[in-house]
Design a protein around this motif. Structure first.
Motif, PDB file in Angstrom:
ATOM      1  N   ASP A  59      12.622  58.358  48.384  1.00 54.51           N
ATOM      2  CA  ASP A  59      12.142  58.762  49.709  1.00 54.51           C
ATOM      3  C   ASP A  59      12.411  57.670  50.737  1.00 54.51           C
ATOM      4  N   GLY A  60      12.075  56.424  50.367  1.00 54.07           N
ATOM      5  CA  GLY A  60      12.231  55.321  51.312  1.00 54.07           C
ATOM      6  C   GLY A  60      13.683  55.025  51.644  1.00 54.07           C
ATOM      7  N   MET A  61      14.520  54.972  50.632  1.00 52.83           N
ATOM      8  CA  MET A  61      15.934  54.670  50.871  1.00 52.83           C
ATOM      9  C   MET A  61      16.629  55.817  51.605  1.00 52.83           C
ATOM     10  N   SER A  62      16.258  57.053  51.271  1.00 54.43           N
ATOM     11  CA  SER A  62      16.864  58.194  51.956  1.00 54.43           C
ATOM     12  C   SER A  62      16.513  58.182  53.443  1.00 54.43           C
ATOM     13  N   GLU A  63      15.282  57.807  53.734  1.00 59.39           N
ATOM     14  CA  GLU A  63      14.882  57.726  55.145  1.00 59.39           C
ATOM     15  C   GLU A  63      15.706  56.687  55.881  1.00 59.39           C
ATOM     16  N   LEU A  64      15.960  55.539  55.244  1.00 64.54           N
ATOM     17  CA  LEU A  64      16.780  54.515  55.893  1.00 64.54           C
ATOM     18  C   LEU A  64      18.181  55.038  56.198  1.00 64.54           C
ATOM     19  N   VAL A  65      18.716  55.878  55.312  1.00 59.95           N
ATOM     20  CA  VAL A  65      20.081  56.377  55.500  1.00 59.95           C
ATOM     21  C   VAL A  65      20.134  57.495  56.533  1.00 59.95           C
ATOM     22  N   THR A  66      19.154  58.393  56.507  1.00 61.81           N
ATOM     23  CA  THR A  66      19.261  59.607  57.330  1.00 61.81           C
ATOM     24  C   THR A  66      18.392  59.604  58.581  1.00 61.81           C
TER      25      THR A  66
ATOM     26  N   GLY B 204      14.421  50.490  65.467  1.00 59.15           N
ATOM     27  CA  GLY B 204      14.464  49.050  65.246  1.00 59.15           C
ATOM     28  C   GLY B 204      15.062  48.632  63.929  1.00 59.15           C
ATOM     29  N   THR B 205      15.389  49.597  63.066  1.00 59.95           N
ATOM     30  CA  THR B 205      15.991  49.259  61.774  1.00 59.95           C
ATOM     31  C   THR B 205      17.434  48.786  61.989  1.00 59.95           C
ATOM     32  N   PRO B 206      17.811  47.621  61.477  1.00 58.61           N
ATOM     33  CA  PRO B 206      19.193  47.154  61.651  1.00 58.61           C
ATOM     34  C   PRO B 206      20.186  48.087  60.964  1.00 58.61           C
ATOM     35  N   ALA B 207      21.332  48.240  61.579  1.00 54.91           N
ATOM     36  CA  ALA B 207      22.375  49.095  60.988  1.00 54.91           C
ATOM     37  C   ALA B 207      22.794  48.573  59.621  1.00 54.91           C
ATOM     38  N   ASP B 208      22.770  47.252  59.442  1.00 53.75           N
ATOM     39  CA  ASP B 208      23.143  46.679  58.145  1.00 53.75           C
ATOM     40  C   ASP B 208      22.208  47.169  57.039  1.00 53.75           C
ATOM     41  N   ALA B 209      20.922  47.344  57.360  1.00 55.07           N
ATOM     42  CA  ALA B 209      19.973  47.810  56.346  1.00 55.07           C
ATOM     43  C   ALA B 209      20.318  49.234  55.917  1.00 55.07           C
ATOM     44  N   ARG B 210      20.736  50.040  56.851  1.00 55.96           N
ATOM     45  CA  ARG B 210      21.136  51.414  56.534  1.00 55.96           C
ATOM     46  C   ARG B 210      22.363  51.413  55.625  1.00 55.96           C
ATOM     47  N   SER B 211      23.312  50.543  55.936  1.00 59.01           N
ATOM     48  CA  SER B 211      24.534  50.468  55.118  1.00 59.01           C
ATOM     49  C   SER B 211      24.216  50.018  53.699  1.00 59.01           C
ATOM     50  N   VAL B 212      23.335  49.022  53.590  1.00 60.53           N
ATOM     51  CA  VAL B 212      22.997  48.517  52.253  1.00 60.53           C
ATOM     52  C   VAL B 212      22.212  49.566  51.480  1.00 60.53           C
ATOM     53  N   ALA B 213      21.330  50.297  52.153  1.00 54.81           N
ATOM     54  CA  ALA B 213      20.579  51.362  51.481  1.00 54.81           C
ATOM     55  C   ALA B 213      21.529  52.412  50.929  1.00 54.81           C
ATOM     56  N   ARG B 214      22.559  52.762  51.734  1.00 50.05           N
ATOM     57  CA  ARG B 214      23.563  53.721  51.264  1.00 50.05           C
ATOM     58  C   ARG B 214      24.274  53.189  50.015  1.00 50.05           C
ATOM     59  N   MET B 215      24.609  51.910  50.044  1.00 49.42           N
ATOM     60  CA  MET B 215      25.299  51.312  48.894  1.00 49.42           C
ATOM     61  C   MET B 215      24.402  51.354  47.652  1.00 49.42           C
ATOM     62  N   MET B 216      23.096  51.058  47.830  1.00 53.42           N
ATOM     63  CA  MET B 216      22.177  51.092  46.691  1.00 53.42           C
ATOM     64  C   MET B 216      22.097  52.494  46.102  1.00 53.42           C
ATOM     65  N   LEU B 217      22.002  53.491  46.965  1.00 51.86           N
ATOM     66  CA  LEU B 217      21.902  54.864  46.489  1.00 51.86           C
ATOM     67  C   LEU B 217      23.188  55.297  45.780  1.00 51.86           C
ATOM     68  N   GLN B 218      24.333  54.903  46.326  1.00 49.01           N
ATOM     69  CA  GLN B 218      25.605  55.273  45.691  1.00 49.01           C
ATOM     70  C   GLN B 218      25.713  54.637  44.315  1.00 49.01           C
ATOM     71  N   ASP B 219      25.333  53.371  44.209  1.00 43.77           N
ATOM     72  CA  ASP B 219      25.386  52.675  42.920  1.00 43.77           C
ATOM     73  C   ASP B 219      24.431  53.331  41.924  1.00 43.77           C
ATOM     74  N   LEU B 220      23.210  53.659  42.395  1.00 44.19           N
ATOM     75  CA  LEU B 220      22.239  54.314  41.520  1.00 44.19           C
ATOM     76  C   LEU B 220      22.754  55.676  41.070  1.00 44.19           C
ATOM     77  N   HIS B 221      23.347  56.409  41.980  1.00 41.66           N
ATOM     78  CA  HIS B 221      23.913  57.718  41.647  1.00 41.66           C
ATOM     79  C   HIS B 221      24.963  57.586  40.545  1.00 41.66           C
ATOM     80  N   ASP B 222      25.831  56.593  40.664  1.00 38.91           N
ATOM     81  CA  ASP B 222      26.887  56.410  39.665  1.00 38.91           C
ATOM     82  C   ASP B 222      26.289  56.056  38.308  1.00 38.91           C
ATOM     83  N   ARG B 223      25.254  55.216  38.314  1.00 42.19           N
ATOM     84  CA  ARG B 223      24.626  54.828  37.049  1.00 42.19           C
ATOM     85  C   ARG B 223      23.952  56.038  36.392  1.00 42.19           C
ATOM     86  N   ILE B 224      23.224  56.814  37.181  1.00 39.53           N
ATOM     87  CA  ILE B 224      22.555  57.993  36.623  1.00 39.53           C
ATOM     88  C   ILE B 224      23.589  58.981  36.088  1.00 39.53           C
ATOM     89  N   SER B 225      24.703  59.135  36.805  1.00 41.15           N
ATOM     90  CA  SER B 225      25.766  60.042  36.339  1.00 41.15           C
ATOM     91  C   SER B 225      26.267  59.593  34.970  1.00 41.15           C
TER      92      SER B 225
END
Length: 864
Positions: free
Chosen positions: A795-802, A807-828
């Motif tokens: 929930d928290g990471m998805s909110e950062l992305v979408t 006031g949230t830095p754009a870099d935080a959004r990019s890193v959140a996306r990277m974390m989710l992509q990595d997690l997705h690949d691991r779960i797959s």
């Protein structure tokens, strides 16, 4: 021939007739004056008043006109709930500067704009008078005038009214959660209840009723249609000779009276004075540099205070003797019982009073009456709520859940900030002291020093009362909260009684400390500071020394050991960046203290039923004890969040001895240690592993009547998953707060990236910890408690992305996306056969995989 009679002759002949008519008119007026007051009760004092059954006549002399005086409002009797508490001031530190004016046969009650000033006789003063007008609060016609020129006006309607604007409080109390309630003043059900006049003040009380046009009201109101509130009006004389004010200093924590002085040389025109009592030397200082005061600051204990606490309060007040000696006064403060026949409403008596309420609203509070011209404190009435003390003794209960405990450390509304800046206490203060008593009781039972059915020792109750009394007296001496002062005490000195008697468990009684409990096997020190601390000596010296030059030098000692200062706005809200400025912690190492405290709580949890359940004790005591101790666990863990991206903040001025930079980076190794602690305490697989037998004995409170909440978050049984994930989510939410993420990026520039735990590092470690079961092949089954935490992470990471918060830095959004992509690949990979997950885990991972895919797709569409 017609003869003309000179005009002067006609005037001379008519003069006796005119004089006689004037005499008759004056006589008639004097007779009317006498008739109006004939059967009235006379109240002689600062203002003379005459009261009848439905009228109140105020006697106005010519000398009363256009002479400034002070008016204050307080709730005399409230409803014991929802912020409408008896004894609380409606205008803390903002007394009205008013006078009486006569125009067109009427007397006007006029409020003057006291915040805007200029030097008397200057051109700027004329400009101020031209710019800022006065408000006419009330009017009354002159009913009669006696032979001496004294005028009589009926002011009954001034006070049986909403002059105080207490209706705003009542509106909030009658709210149904969707805006303020719909209430109106009901004069037909309102009346004057008390009138007293003393040499320096006049006190008037009115019982007011407000008609409630909605369907919501606190349960304490007998009939929700009619909400009763008594308002107390204080009308006080201002000193003939204004006190010489002491300029405020941002390095030292005083409440302030602030003017815009348009003859000031300051760029902003602001002139800031500390709020303080008038304390003057009666003689020249002796060889020790001490003088006797003309009038000591004296506090009186009212008879409403229970006998067992009176001496505790007197001793607590006298602890400030050391501080006033540091300021140059011998016996500058004293405490007495209120004399027989004296009235606490007389402004000549600063009092400590006892109060009751249905639900604790403030625990204790120390409001003051202040001269708005100079900041001179003229009166103070400290209130203590009876149920605060009841909560200290032997109850397992708390009104602060763990999630609130976490968020409260960081969040503060603008309204609350204003209230705290003006002397209010945090709403959680009373419940927190009760919760600390529960922790102490549980720890003593766990050590075998107390039986389960035994209350906490009287020593604790007396130390708690001493601590609260010193704190509230400090407020009425002008002192603000100081939540940095605990950082002045080394961790290894917490149980050194000689050290803490001299310096305090915190260096100031204006702290909100955690309770000091020794680990098993160690000697126990004081539970709370036994006396004023080193900061208190310093701050009282600044405000009360008679020497302005000495005060200026004292202010420059901010960097000296024992002078740490951080008020509400440094501890909570957007300014909460310093890990040493917290509520409810202890020591110069809040993280080490938090580790020790959280271990203490977890060890108690492991055998909780044995510590709680004596013969014939209901099982819900175990549930209540768990939730109370959980709030203490949260208080211990949450300060670690501030280390990450944190900075030590200082108020030193350029050139001060040993002056520090305004902000100093928290070293990376401390940031990393804090992140490790948070992962272990909140996100690790075994963070909340308790024996099944403990959870099995969580009972239900089956009392069912008004005043009792017999459910937990709406359930009869304890909502374990919901409670735990709520706490974990609050910690996670504070870690990814936009201000913190922005501060990390700024820190990389200010202090060097190598000196920060970066956003990728923090996100990566949190992700690894929360998803440890699937981080490496082949993966493990995931428990239900962990699945809830992982959903909160998504929930928290998805909110950062979408839908990242402002006031949230754009870099935080990019890193959140990277974390989710990595997690997705691991779960797959983990879901690629063969695998042996149970049905819950497989369903959970498949759902998470789909959710991540939708989040990443949505995030891309937003970016495009």
């Amino acid at each position: 021939m017609k003869k003309w009679i000179p005009v002067w002759v006609i005037a001379f002949l008519l003069m006796p007739v005119l004089v006689t008519a004037q005499d008759k008119e004056n006589g008639d007026d004097a007779d009317k004056y006498a008739e109006l007051i004939k059967d009235a009760e006379f109240h002689e004092g600062f203002f003379n008043l005459y009261t009848t059954e439905d009228k109140m006549y105020l006697e106005v002399k010519e000398e009363n006109l256009e002479r400034d005086f002070l008016m204050n409002f307080e709730i005399a009797q409230g409803i014991g709930a929802s912020g409408v508490f008896g004894g609380t001031m409606l205008n803390i530190f903002e007394g009205l500067l008013v006078n009486l004016e006569k125009h067109e046969g009427k007397i006007f009650l006029v409020q003057k704009p006291s915040r805007y000033t200029a030097e008397e006789g200057s051109a700027a003063e004329r400009a101020v008078d031209l710019t800022f007008g006065s408000s006419i609060l009330e009017t009354a016609k002159v009913e009669a005038t006696d032979e001496d020129g004294k005028m009589l006006i009926n002011v009954y309607d001034w006070f049986v009214s909403d002059l105080s604007q207490v209706s705003q409080r009542v509106e909030r109390a009658a709210s149904n959660g969707n805006g303020p309630g719909r209430i109106s003043f009901d004069k037909s059900r309102s009346y004057l209840s008390s009138v007293k006049s003393f040499p320096m003040n006049t006190e008037i009380e009115a019982k007011l009723s407000f008609r409630n046009q909605g369907n919501s009201a606190p349960r304490t109101v007998p009939d929700a249609r009619y909400i009763p509130v008594s308002v107390h009006y204080s009308i006080a004389q201002l000193p003939e000779e204004p006190m010489s004010p002491r300029l405020a200093d941002d390095r030292i924590g005083y409440f302030m009276t602030v003017h815009k002085d348009f003859t000031s040389d300051e760029e902003s025109f602001f002139r800031r004075y500390v709020n303080k009592w008038r304390l003057e030397c009666a003689n020249e200082p002796d060889a020790e540099g001490l003088c006797d005061p003309k009038e000591p600051i004296t506090y009186y204990i009212e008879p409403t205070v229970p006998v067992e606490y009176r001496q505790v309060m007197i001793d607590a007040i006298n602890e400030f003797d050391r501080a006033f000696e540091a300021a140059g006064f011998r016996n500058g403060i004293e405490a007495k019982m209120l004399p027989e026949g004296a009235d606490a409403e007389d402004i000549r008596y600063a009092t400590l009073r006892w109060n009751v309420s249905d639900q604790s609203g403030y625990g204790a509070i120390g409001p003051s009456v202040v001269d708005p011209r100079t900041g001179e404190i003229l009166d103070a009435d400290i209130l203590f709520e009876a149920n605060m003390v009841q909560g200290w003794k032997n109850f397992y209960r708390t009104n602060v859940d763990p999630t609130t405990a976490v968020n409260e450390l960081f969040e503060m509304s603008e309204d609350e900030a204003t209230a705290l800046r003006n002397g209010a206490e945090m709403a959680s203060m009373a419940d927190e002291i009760a919760s600390q008593g529960t922790l102490l009781r549980s720890a003593l039972i766990a050590r075998g020093e107390l039986a389960p059915d035994t209350p906490v020792p009287a020593e604790y109750v007396n130390q708690a009362m001493n601590r609260v009394t010193m704190h509230e007296v400090g407020h009425t001496l002008g002192l603000r909260h100081n939540f940095r002062s605990s950082a002045d005490t080394p961790f290894d000195k917490l149980h050194d009684k000689d050290y803490t008697m001299e310096n305090g468990l915190a260096s100031s009684v204006m702290e909100y400390p955690g309770i000091n409990i020794a680990p098993p096997g160690e000697d126990q020190g004081y539970f709370y500071s036994p006396s004023v601390g080193s900061y208190d000596l310093w701050v009282i010296s600044y405000g009360y020394t008679p020497d302005d030059d000495r005060a200026a030098e004292i202010a420059r000692q901010a960097a000296q050991p024992g002078h740490a200062y951080g008020p509400d706005e440094d501890a909570r809200g957007s300014g909460a960046l310093d890990p040493n400025v917290n509520t409810y912690d202890l020591s110069s190492d809040p993280m080490q203290w938090g580790m020790q405290r959280s271990d203490l709580v977890k060890n108690i949890w492991a055998e909780l039923p044995d510590h709680v359940l004596a013969d014939n004790v209901p099982y819900f005591e175990v549930t209540d004890a768990f939730t109370t101790l959980f709030s203490q666990y949260a208080r211990a863990v949450a300060p670690a969040v501030k280390y990450i991206g944190g900075q030590y903040q200082y108020r030193d001025h350029k050139g001060d001895p040993d002056a520090r930079a305004p902000f100093i980076n928290v070293p990376k190794e401390r940031q990393q240690a804090a992140l490790d602690f948070l992962i272990e305490a909140a996100f690790a697989e075994d963070a909340f592993e308790l024996p099944v037998g403990v959870y099995e004995q969580f009972g239900a409170n089956r009392w069912n009547h008004w005043g009792v909440n017999n459910t937990y978050r709406g359930r009869i049984d304890f909502p374990l998953h919901e409670s735990l994930v709520s706490f974990q989510s609050s910690i996670l939410g504070q870690l990814v707060n936009p201000s913190r993420l922005s501060r990390i990026r700024d820190g990389e520039v200010k202090f060097g990236q190598q000196n920060m735990v970066t956003i990728p590092e923090m996100f990566g470690q949190i992700t690894n910890a929360i998803w440890s079961e699937v981080w490496s092949a082949p993966g493990d089954n995931i428990s239900s408690l962990r699945r809830d935490l992982q959903r909160a992470y998504i929930d928290g990471m998805s909110e950062l992305v979408t839908d990242a918060p402002n006031g949230t830095p754009a870099d935080a959004r990019s890193v959140a996306r990277m974390m989710l992509q990595d997690l997705h690949d691991r779960i797959s990979r983990r879901l690629t056969p063969p695998y042996s997950f149970d049905a819950y885990t497989e369903a959970h991972l498949r759902e998470v995989k789909v959710r991540i895919e939708k989040t990443l797709d949505a995030g891309l569409s937003l970016e495009n």
